[in-house]
Design a protein around this motif. Structure first.
Motif, short mmCIF file in Angstrom:
data_model
loop_
_atom_site.label_atom_id
_atom_site.label_comp_id
_atom_site.label_asym_id
_atom_site.label_seq_id
_atom_site.Cartn_x
_atom_site.Cartn_y
_atom_site.Cartn_z
N ARG A 188 0.84 -1.18 0.00
CA ARG A 188 0.00 0.00 0.00
C ARG A 188 0.88 1.24 0.00
NH1 ARG A 188 -5.18 -0.59 1.72
NH2 ARG A 188 -5.08 -2.42 3.03
N ILE A 189 0.38 2.32 -0.58
CA ILE A 189 1.10 3.58 -0.45
C ILE A 189 0.66 4.21 0.86
CG2 ILE A 189 1.38 5.90 -1.39
CD1 ILE A 189 1.18 4.63 -4.17
N VAL A 190 1.59 4.42 1.78
CA VAL A 190 1.22 4.95 3.08
C VAL A 190 1.46 6.45 3.20
CG1 VAL A 190 1.48 2.76 4.30
CG2 VAL A 190 3.43 4.30 4.13
N GLU A 191 2.27 6.99 2.31
CA GLU A 191 2.49 8.43 2.37
C GLU A 191 2.95 8.95 1.01
OE1 GLU A 191 4.78 9.83 5.64
OE2 GLU A 191 4.63 11.91 5.00
N THR A 192 2.41 10.10 0.61
CA THR A 192 2.90 10.75 -0.61
C THR A 192 3.09 12.23 -0.34
OG1 THR A 192 0.69 11.23 -1.41
CG2 THR A 192 1.71 9.23 -2.23
N GLY A 193 3.95 12.82 -1.12
CA GLY A 193 4.18 14.25 -1.00
C GLY A 193 5.37 14.63 -1.85
N THR A 194 5.70 15.90 -1.88
CA THR A 194 6.90 16.29 -2.61
C THR A 194 8.10 15.76 -1.83
OG1 THR A 194 7.19 18.34 -1.40
CG2 THR A 194 5.80 18.45 -3.36
N LEU A 195 9.21 15.68 -2.55
CA LEU A 195 10.43 15.17 -1.93
C LEU A 195 10.74 15.91 -0.63
CD1 LEU A 195 13.10 13.55 -2.14
CD2 LEU A 195 14.01 15.45 -3.44
N ARG A 196 10.71 17.24 -0.70
CA ARG A 196 11.05 18.03 0.49
C ARG A 196 10.10 17.74 1.65
NH1 ARG A 196 12.55 21.02 -3.45
NH2 ARG A 196 14.63 21.91 -3.42
N GLU A 197 8.79 17.70 1.33
CA GLU A 197 7.81 17.48 2.40
C GLU A 197 8.04 16.14 3.09
OE1 GLU A 197 3.95 19.85 0.52
OE2 GLU A 197 4.35 17.78 -0.05
N VAL A 198 8.23 15.09 2.28
CA VAL A 198 8.34 13.76 2.87
C VAL A 198 9.65 13.61 3.65
CG1 VAL A 198 8.49 11.29 2.36
CG2 VAL A 198 6.84 12.71 1.16
N VAL A 199 10.74 14.15 3.11
CA VAL A 199 12.03 13.98 3.78
C VAL A 199 12.13 14.87 5.03
CG1 VAL A 199 14.52 14.30 3.53
CG2 VAL A 199 13.22 13.21 1.72
N ARG A 200 11.58 16.09 4.92
CA ARG A 200 11.74 17.03 6.04
C ARG A 200 10.64 16.90 7.09
NH1 ARG A 200 14.10 21.65 2.76
NH2 ARG A 200 16.18 20.75 2.46
N ASP A 201 9.44 16.50 6.65
CA ASP A 201 8.32 16.46 7.59
C ASP A 201 7.48 15.21 7.36
OD1 ASP A 201 6.30 17.10 9.39
OD2 ASP A 201 5.26 18.43 7.98
N PRO A 202 8.06 14.04 7.60
CA PRO A 202 7.30 12.81 7.36
C PRO A 202 6.13 12.73 8.32
CG PRO A 202 9.35 12.33 8.52
CD PRO A 202 9.39 13.77 8.15
N ARG A 203 4.96 12.30 7.81
CA ARG A 203 3.78 12.26 8.67
C ARG A 203 3.38 10.85 9.06
NH1 ARG A 203 0.76 17.01 8.61
NH2 ARG A 203 2.24 18.71 8.45
#
Lengths: 339, 328
Positions: free
Chosen positions: B231-246
């Motif tokens: 399953r895809i558990v998280e998506t976002g721009t590179l910066r968002e995911v690397v800097r602020d993983p949710r």
């Protein structure tokens, strides 16, 4: 585990000393052509102090795995001496005793376990061969399983194919420790694991090292892992040691251009600081007919005419830090060297 | 927003045989033309199965449901002839092991020329000219002589370049890259990454880049989709995911990565191991390993909570940027 071997030479004596270790293979590159010489390991020397972790890095074909196999006597060496705690391996120290004191963990966790033996039997096998009674060896195996973080009642009776890669690598570590070695050679032991599992196994290794006073020779191509686990790092290129030094100074100021390139080639974790140019071009050349002079000169951005002629030897470049580069050798004739 | 070139909607893949594996469980993803998305995950998370489903490279016993649309075509409904046109022309793929992906008995030049001749209906001579152009483009030294090399005569890095040349020879709109740099040496890996980044910008194709290495994803991707247990558990721009993983899994993965860590410390780890996928998940698959898990996590599969239009995470705490570990 079995009682560890006594410390003979005291803390100042290196646990392992390697002098001029050499292994050449003969390989036919074409059918019916005369065989050529592969200089897999070409006269390497280094020592490992008691209780330290020495990391060996290098790309494929640099000889790091061959070196590990030579140390373990899994293949005969062509030349060179190996001293274990001051004793010459093969003459004063018989192979059977060496194997108790030096153990190895391999990259492929599945291939290194006997598929027909349960995990408990695999771990108990070594001690049984070395004369431990069956029941005692089984207790030992269960104790080791607990130490590597696996519940003996759940895992002892399972077969290698029934458990995950990370668990299998824990089993291989337990088996290596069963004979009470002081030196453990880890050849790409975490490379095949997923990142979250890799971190677990690295933590386990760090803990075991402290608890049992182990010494590690850690071989990996992953510089992130190397930086985390090593006290000193040894960099190999085409069968030779090109730089060796404490991890901090090697990272802060690498003195061999190849070491610098390896560090610069690591992908970043910062989206705003992506790598813009590759530090070096091309693939590592084959260890068959390596380049003349400095073996790195064909890919080095600082190479000059002299580099193709003169073969640099390891020279002192800082405290406990050596590099084999003409720029580090005063008066070598390279314009980057001190006069 | 531009029309996506590729849309996956609720894709499910189940392998049944001696053992049933729910490999993909409701994967939805869309890709804009010219966009580079990284599928990040560990082994068994479903990232390679997603690529294979896009290429329709599925074993016969795979049960596939959902929809896959690429450049206006329904991929799952394609018949053989359409599929042959689609593969290589619309979508092309590069693999981890070029040694296995290239045909050992034909020269590199022949393999590229054949693909061009088949797809574009031109002669083998014209195909060979394109092959030369492609080998130069991927910077294989002395490209003209290399046209007549067999794969085994090339080094690992050069074979990977040749495979990229083959994949891009017919100018596909989408490139699927399955860990193309994992088997390469460090100094070669960065060369191939830079080459792919450059070719992507020149040719403007969209890319799905599968990797388990966050560093590699950072070097090449615009957007990241993190996969866990099919399953895809998280998506976002590179910066968002690397800097602020949710998602707690992404957070764990980022802190478990040995990156810039120096010794004497301990690494943060995610306890336990990924679940076996022999049953379709009915709850959050990460809950057993999650230190924030609460009863609702074990009762239903969390939906993708939108954080912003392009950003979402399958975690009931996704909208709380605060990593309130004390919640549990």
């Amino acid at each position: 585990m079995l009682a560890p071997a006594p410390d003979r030479g005291g803390p100042a004596q290196p646990l392992l000393e390697v002098r001029g270790l050499t292994k050449h293979f003969r390989a036919r590159t074409k059918p019916f052509a005369p065989p050529k010489v592969v200089r897999a390991v070409d006269g390497i020397s280094f020592s490992v102090a008691k209780g330290e972790t020495v990391g060996v890095v290098g790309e494929s074909g640099c000889g790091k795995s061959t070196a590990a196999r030579l140390l373990m006597h899994l293949m005969p060496r062509d030349a060179g001496d190996i001293l274990y705690d001051g004793e010459r391996v093969g003459s004063t120290l018989p192979l059977r005793d060496l194997r108790r004191r030096m153990q190895m963990v391999f990259q492929d966790s599945y291939a290194s376990l006997n598929p027909r033996l349960t995990i408990e039997d695999s771990i108990a096998f070594g001690p049984t061969v070395h004369g431990v009674r069956d029941a005692a060896a089984r207790n030992l195996a269960r104790d080791l399983l607990r130490r590597v973080g696996l519940e003996p009642n759940t895992f002892a009776g399972r077969y290698p194919h029934e458990i995950s890669g990370g668990q299998r690598q824990r089993i291989n570590i337990a088996r290596a420790l069963a004979l009470g070695p002081s030196l453990v050679i880890l050849d790409e032991a975490v490379s095949a694991l997923d990142k979250s599992v890799e971190a677990q196994v690295l933590n386990l290794l760090v803990d075991l090292k402290t608890e049992l006073g182990l010494t590690f020779l850690f071989i990996s191509h992953d510089l992130n892992v190397m930086r985390f686990i090593s006290d000193r790092i040894l960099v190999m290129y085409l069968g030779e040691v090109v730089e060796i030094g404490p991890v901090e100074s090697l990272w802060a100021a690498p003195r061999h251009p190849y070491t610098a390139a390896l560090i610069a080639a690591m992908p970043t974790l910062d989206p705003d600081r992506r790598t813009m140019t590759a530090p070096i071009a091309g693939d590592p050349p084959s260890p068959i007919d390596p380049p003349s002079g400095c073996r790195f000169h064909t890919r080095c951005v600082f190479a000059e005419g002299v580099c193709a002629k003169v073969h640099p030897v390891l020279a002192e470049v800082g405290p406990d830090h050596q590099a084999a580069c003409l720029m580090a050798i005063p008066g070598s004739g390279h314009s980057g060297a001190a006069a | 927003m531009t029309t996506p070139i590729l849309t996956i909607d609720d894709l499910n893949v189940r392998f049944s045989g001696r053992r049933t594996v729910h490999a993909l469980n409701g994967v939805s993803l869309s890709l804009a033309p010219g966009e580079v998305i990284g599928l990040l995950g560990e082994s068994g998370s479903g990232k390679s199965v997603t690529l294979r489903a896009l290429m329709r490279l599925m074993p016969r016993h795979a049960q596939v449901s959902g929809s896959v649309e690429v450049a206006g075509q329904d991929v799952l409904a394609m018949k053989d002839a359409a599929l042959a046109r689609y593969r290589g022309r619309t979508v092309s793929m590069i693999f981890q092991e070029p040694g296995l992906a290239l045909d050992p008995v034909y020269t590199i030049g022949h393999q590229i020329a054949e693909s061009v001749a088949n797809h574009e209906g031109v002669s083998m001579i014209a195909g060979r000219a394109r092959a030369l152009e492609m080998l130069e483009r991927v910077r294989i030294p002395s490209a003209r002589t290399r046209l007549d090399s067999y794969p085994h005569e090339m080094s690992g890095g050069m074979r990977q370049r040749a495979m990229i040349a083959l994949a891009l020879a017919c100018r596909p709109q989408v490139l699927l890259a399955d860990e193309p740099t994992t088997a390469l040496d460090a100094t070669v890996q960065i060369q191939i990454l830079l080459l792919l980044r450059e070719l992507q910008q020149e040719l403007g194709m969209a890319v799905i880049f599968v990797t388990h290495d966050i560093g590699v994803a950072v070097e090449i991707c615009d957007r990241i989709a993190v996969m866990y247990a099919g399953r895809i558990v998280e998506t976002g721009t590179l910066r968002e995911v690397v800097r602020d993983p949710r998602h707690p899994y992404t957070q764990g993965l980022l802190s478990a990565t040995v990156h810039g860590a120096t010794g004497r410390g301990r690494l943060k780890t995610i306890p336990g191991a990924p679940p076996s996928l022999d049953r379709a998940p009915t709850a959050c698959s990460f809950a057993p390993r999650c230190d924030r898990a609460v009863p609702p996590c074990r009762e239903a599969v969390p939906p993708l909570y939108a954080i912003s239009p392009e950003r979402g995470a399958r975690c009931i705490f996704a909208r709380e940027p605060e990593r309130a570990e004390t919640m549990a």
